[in-house]
Scaffold this active site. Structure first.
Site, PDB file in Angstrom:
ATOM      1  N   LYS A 112       4.322   3.490   6.416  1.00  0.00           N
ATOM      2  CA  LYS A 112       3.324   2.462   6.127  1.00  0.00           C
ATOM      3  C   LYS A 112       3.022   1.600   7.352  1.00  0.00           C
ATOM      4  CE  LYS A 112       4.899   2.394   1.423  1.00  0.00           C
ATOM      5  NZ  LYS A 112       5.432   1.561   0.360  1.00  0.00           N
TER       6      LYS A 112
ATOM      7  N   ASN B 296       4.817   1.653  -5.001  1.00  0.00           N
ATOM      8  CA  ASN B 296       5.163   1.489  -6.404  1.00  0.00           C
ATOM      9  C   ASN B 296       4.366   2.405  -7.339  1.00  0.00           C
ATOM     10  OD1 ASN B 296       6.954   0.112  -8.085  1.00  0.00           O
ATOM     11  ND2 ASN B 296       5.333  -1.280  -8.765  1.00  0.00           N
TER      12      ASN B 296
ATOM     13  N   ARG C 104      10.058  -4.986  -8.624  1.00  0.00           N
ATOM     14  CA  ARG C 104       8.715  -4.392  -8.702  1.00  0.00           C
ATOM     15  C   ARG C 104       8.430  -4.057 -10.155  1.00  0.00           C
ATOM     16  NH1 ARG C 104       7.022  -2.513  -3.886  1.00  0.00           N
ATOM     17  NH2 ARG C 104       5.017  -2.816  -4.877  1.00  0.00           N
TER      18      ARG C 104
ATOM     19  N   PRO D  73       0.833  -1.204   0.000  1.00  0.00           N
ATOM     20  CA  PRO D  73       0.000   0.000   0.000  1.00  0.00           C
ATOM     21  C   PRO D  73       0.868   1.254   0.000  1.00  0.00           C
ATOM     22  CG  PRO D  73       0.095  -0.912   2.194  1.00  0.00           C
ATOM     23  CD  PRO D  73       0.868  -1.849   1.312  1.00  0.00           C
ATOM     24  N   GLU D  74       0.309   2.317  -0.528  1.00  0.00           N
ATOM     25  CA  GLU D  74       0.989   3.605  -0.487  1.00  0.00           C
ATOM     26  C   GLU D  74       0.747   4.228   0.889  1.00  0.00           C
ATOM     27  OE1 GLU D  74       2.617   4.662  -3.329  1.00  0.00           O
ATOM     28  OE2 GLU D  74       1.963   2.909  -4.450  1.00  0.00           O
TER      29      GLU D  74
END
Ligand code: ZN
Length: 268
Positions: free
Chosen positions: A51, A165, A250, A2-3
């Protein structure tokens, strides 16, 4: 992964549901916490750090969780059906008379002394959505390894905390550099850091990560998730490749026309 803005929103919802209330239900389904008893304790606050999520309890305890790739906290009303995720993925249940918070697939769940939260998050760089956001320090940390590809440096939470990402790919597009460009060769890294802060802040109260200003489906990102589709700016086909060390790669997207710098060869 998650961002940071996703975690910020999760923290806000958990705070609204739990803070200032005594836990009437607390069920931690990880072996190391099988004997922990949180029922009867008051939740003082819920705080995001990058995060990481910190549920702070009275008497100086913190329940620390991290969502990693696909963890989630969901809030339900009493009696409401728990939808969407199978029960065997539940790692934590925290509730009071009005709300029940259920943590799914939490790869990190531990109890810490609140005074020792730094053992879990002290390595983090400045938090893009934190009250103590420090842009010059984030720039300084990014530039300590000037040869590192900017895409990898932006994801490294020790440099600045909160970029995942999606924002990595979008920031590189918006600054006109490929993710493989050495961070020391990026023009005006301070502007890139300022833009990161602006994007996360603008999106923190909603579920989407809109970087184009256009919330319509398929138009909310410049490059992320748009492999082979025409660039929204120049029409060139967006490319996609893996970036990162083996095991930590990624999926990365970029426009070969709008973004300058090194990139893997086509088909490579
Ligand atoms: Zn383009």
């Amino acid at each position: 992964m998650p961002e940071g803005d996703t975690v910020w929103l999760a923290a806000r919802r958990l705070r609204e549901a739990l803070a200032g209330r005594v836990l009437t239900r607390a069920d931690l389904r990880v072996p190391s916490l099988a004997t922990a008893t949180l029922t009867g304790r008051r939740v003082d606050d819920v705080v995001p750090r990058g995060k990481h999520l910190m549920v702070r309890l009275e008497e100086g305890w913190t329940l620390h969780s991290h969502l990693r790739m696909d963890g989630a906290w969901r809030i339900y009303a009493p009696g409401q059906r728990w939808r969407g995720d199978p029960d065997h993925q539940i790692r934590a249940i925290l509730g009071n008379a009005d709300a029940i918070a259920v943590g799914y697939r939490l790869p990190v769940l531990e109890l810490l002394r609140t005074a020792e939260e730094d053992t879990a998050v002290g390595h983090l760089g400045p938090d893009l959505l934190g009250p103590d956001w420090n842009a010059p320090e984030a720039v300084r940390r990014l530039l300590t390894a000037p040869d590192r590809p900017v895409g990898e440096a932006l994801l490294d939470q020790r440099n600045l905390a909160g970029i995942g990402n999606v924002y990595k790919c979008e920031l590189c597009f918006l600054r006109g550099v490929t993710p493989w460009t050495p961070v020391g060769e990026c023009r005006d890294p301070a502007r890139m850091v300022a833009l990161a802060h602006k994007l996360l802040d603008a999106n923190k109260a909603r579920h989407d990560h809109i970087t184009t200003g256009d919330p319509r489906r398929g138009r909310s990102h410049w490059v992320y998730g748009r492999a082979h589709q025409p660039c929204l700016r120049c029409g060139t086909a967006i490319r996609r490749a893996q970036q990162g060390d083996p095991g930590g790669e990624r999926v990365t997207y970029w426009c070969p026309s709008c973004q300058r710098g090194p990139a893997p060869p086509p088909g490579g």
